[in-house]
Design a protein around this motif. Sequence first.
Motif, PDB file in Angstrom:
ATOM      1  N   GLY A 207      -0.958  -1.289  -4.311  1.00 22.73           N
ATOM      2  CA  GLY A 207      -1.457  -0.111  -4.479  1.00 22.73           C
ATOM      3  C   GLY A 207      -1.536   0.437  -6.096  1.00 22.73           C
ATOM      4  N   LYS A 208      -1.671   1.690  -6.144  1.00 16.25           N
ATOM      5  CA  LYS A 208      -1.493   2.181  -7.664  1.00 16.25           C
ATOM      6  C   LYS A 208      -0.578   3.062  -7.933  1.00 16.25           C
ATOM      7  CE  LYS A 208      -5.088  -1.003  -8.098  1.00 16.25           C
ATOM      8  NZ  LYS A 208      -6.300  -0.276  -8.581  1.00 16.25           N
ATOM      9  N   TYR A 209       0.174   3.394  -6.994  1.00 20.90           N
ATOM     10  CA  TYR A 209       1.318   4.403  -7.337  1.00 20.90           C
ATOM     11  C   TYR A 209       2.735   3.965  -6.297  1.00 20.90           C
ATOM     12  CZ  TYR A 209       0.986   6.618  -2.488  1.00 20.90           C
ATOM     13  OH  TYR A 209       0.731   6.840  -1.219  1.00 20.90           O
ATOM     14  N   ASN A 268      -6.338   4.255  -4.189  1.00 23.87           N
ATOM     15  CA  ASN A 268      -5.415   3.140  -3.692  1.00 23.87           C
ATOM     16  C   ASN A 268      -6.064   2.107  -2.875  1.00 23.87           C
ATOM     17  OD1 ASN A 268      -2.736   2.509  -4.220  1.00 23.87           O
ATOM     18  ND2 ASN A 268      -1.980   2.772  -2.137  1.00 23.87           N
TER      19      ASN A 268
END
Length: 812
Positions: A207-209, A268
């Motif tokens: 994901g992105k975080y 995400n």
Amino acid sequence: MNKKKLTAMSIMLATMAVSSVVGGVMWKGDAVAEETKNAYALTSVFSVDGAELNVEQQTDESYVTAIELKDAGTASFAHNLAYEWREADTSEARGFAVKYFRFTFAFKTLDFKSVTLSMDSESAWATKDDKTTNKLIFTEEGGNYFVQINDDTTTKTQIALIAEQPMTVSFGEGATFGEFTVALSGVNKTSDNSEVGVLGSFTNIAGKYGEYVYEEKAPLQITAELPDGADADAKLSMLVYEINGQAFDEATEDKKIYDTAAPVLVVNEEFSGFTMGATFTMNYVMVDVLQDTNLSKTMEYYQYDPTDTVITDGIDEFDERKQTLTTSTIIFPMPYEDGGSGETTTVYKKHGMEFVSIRFTLGDKVHTGNTDEPAKAVYDLAWYTDDAVQVPSGMRPSDLWYIAFDRSEVGATYKYLQTNSTTKKNDVINEADYLAKKVDFDGKEAVDGKDGALTVAAKDVYAGANSYIYIPSLEWLFDDDNGYRNLKFTISYKAPGSTTAATSSGLAYNKLQLSVSKAGTYEFKVFAQDAEDNPMQYYLDGELVDVTADNVWDIEDIPYFSFSVKNQGLKVDDAKNTKRKYTSVLDQTYTVSALTVVGSVSLQSNYALYKVDVTEYNRSVTDVSKQLSTSDFSAVTYAQIADKLKTSEYALSTANGKYFDLYLKAYSAIIAENKDVERDAVLGCFEKIGVMGDRVNNETDKYEKFEGDPASRTFKTVEEGNYLVLADYYEQAIPETTRAAAYKLVVVETKVMTYEGETDWLQNNVVSIVLFSIAGVLLIIIIILLFVKPSDETLEDLDEKSVKKKDRKKKE
């Protein structure tokens, strides 16, 4: 006093009372407003252990955040942290820019041995502890400074580090799945004085975080190791300037941070569109640097309608016709009259999709959208996909970018296998690339001479109970319009000696794991369903069929993989047993929770109990840094004990049946090495407690009160202090050299009453309390004046009454 005067007095006092009350309310209101404006205390943003949070003055009214780290001290970012998102940027073609994680900081001094920036995140493929940790490491070696990524020496770069010079660590787009490039700017290479730039990559990031999970995951953690011989009170100060656009150099003297950045929208997942006729769902998260709560969100959408009239000048059609979007919203085909023909059609019939524009508006306690405060942030969902579209030519013009809503009927595919409707067979495409990827995944020897990823994963597997193999990423094999992360996988596998396949289904992309209960060779195939439960479809005997557990082995074109595992003995896995210290109270029968042991078939166990007393030891040690505390005893990992038992000095073969004595020596040796002291000095802190009915050191009654019972793993907490429970695990069918050891540290405390924690409410509201108190007093005076009626008699009247009373007394 006449009534008129009384009324005036009452009004005056009532006014004073009301003013006091209102003043108290207004004062509190101003305090709230100021607190909102000033944002958040540093202690709510970072958690520290062996470190302090401070601020350092830059100008008369400017303070920068300072994290002061002791030796082995850590500071952990205590909120979710965005790694990639989008923001509006009118200079770009589609009106947005891709943003990545940024961290700007400086070392106030260079007095350190190493400084490590660790970043925990959910793993992009299966791992035993469901997370991955990447590190950027700064080191000092002989007066020179270096930086590198993890243990990858190919990224090691000598840098011209300067005290108090700000530098920035930033992410960028990675070349492969689960990867971000890592760059360092603001500091130069020593070799050619050019800026460092990209060092390498962080990998296995889902994901992105990065999600913050208390005591489990820290999306950013800073740890320092100070030089050998440093004073016990020595600290390294790191100055923090910015994290993801949030300024940390706009701090207050009382260690608070002004909120300068609005929340960001992190999507995400990868997507090309959404399913028409289904409720709206998407994997996204709102991330704010300073907090995880008090965030506001509005979702709105506009569905393109060819019959909409001309939009008002200066207002785009989204603002003119937007509607609220919720998780209950369903997009249906938009009906309209086709070209004045009088016939009704739909956008979906004409163009195979509906065009929908979606926007998120995010705010917090500071970014409210009011005219006198920072604006909320608007995020267009079309920014987050490369498959966003504009309406085709010939339709009513629209400048908006839209997301396609259609009827998803095609499931996932294998990237290297396509169906041929002419031959009624499955064709392999890009065969050379496929074979190279397959060899790299499961080959015994990859092209570059290294083992394939699956072979590497199988090497550390202990066949037996509680044992799993964690399958590396299969992103290279699967393709789907809405991305690999949205697929649900089924593994069909054949255990050693079995000709029939078992299945494990409904698995997420980063939870692909198999139980390996016995040694031998396993074979498996993997297939998937998309988010709408559409199956994969391939030809079997000339017929296009849904791929299922019943036929996946019959479709020979679908690849299978294999791995082998061995009986490697027993292992107490730290990842499955994360808590090594427990707290209890007096006069309880304490039961030690059983540990998860990997690789067993028929597990046997023994336990031993010891009292831990460091009083004499610490009294004899003048160097405070070498004194022992509870954390020193619980810091020892089970892997460290296992490694120690593999050495010749502590080999199980030397135990002569006295395994607990050997385990205690190994455990003490690890503590001694961590503290740089003598093992036997640490060993002297332990006193063995006999079990019920046993006698230790011929002291008949000393230990009976503990009522120790190894069979039920219990003892009575009759005395305060620290207790060590050693565990010995073994299999009767496996040689004794495969035994495993573990421990639990039990802290017994006096049972005390608990009270609510202290707060700053009183000191923050002193003025309000005073004003309210004054108001209360004045209110009482008003009541007295209103209900106690005064006399209308004058002083002369009172004098006459007094004279009459005297006359009556004389007559009597």
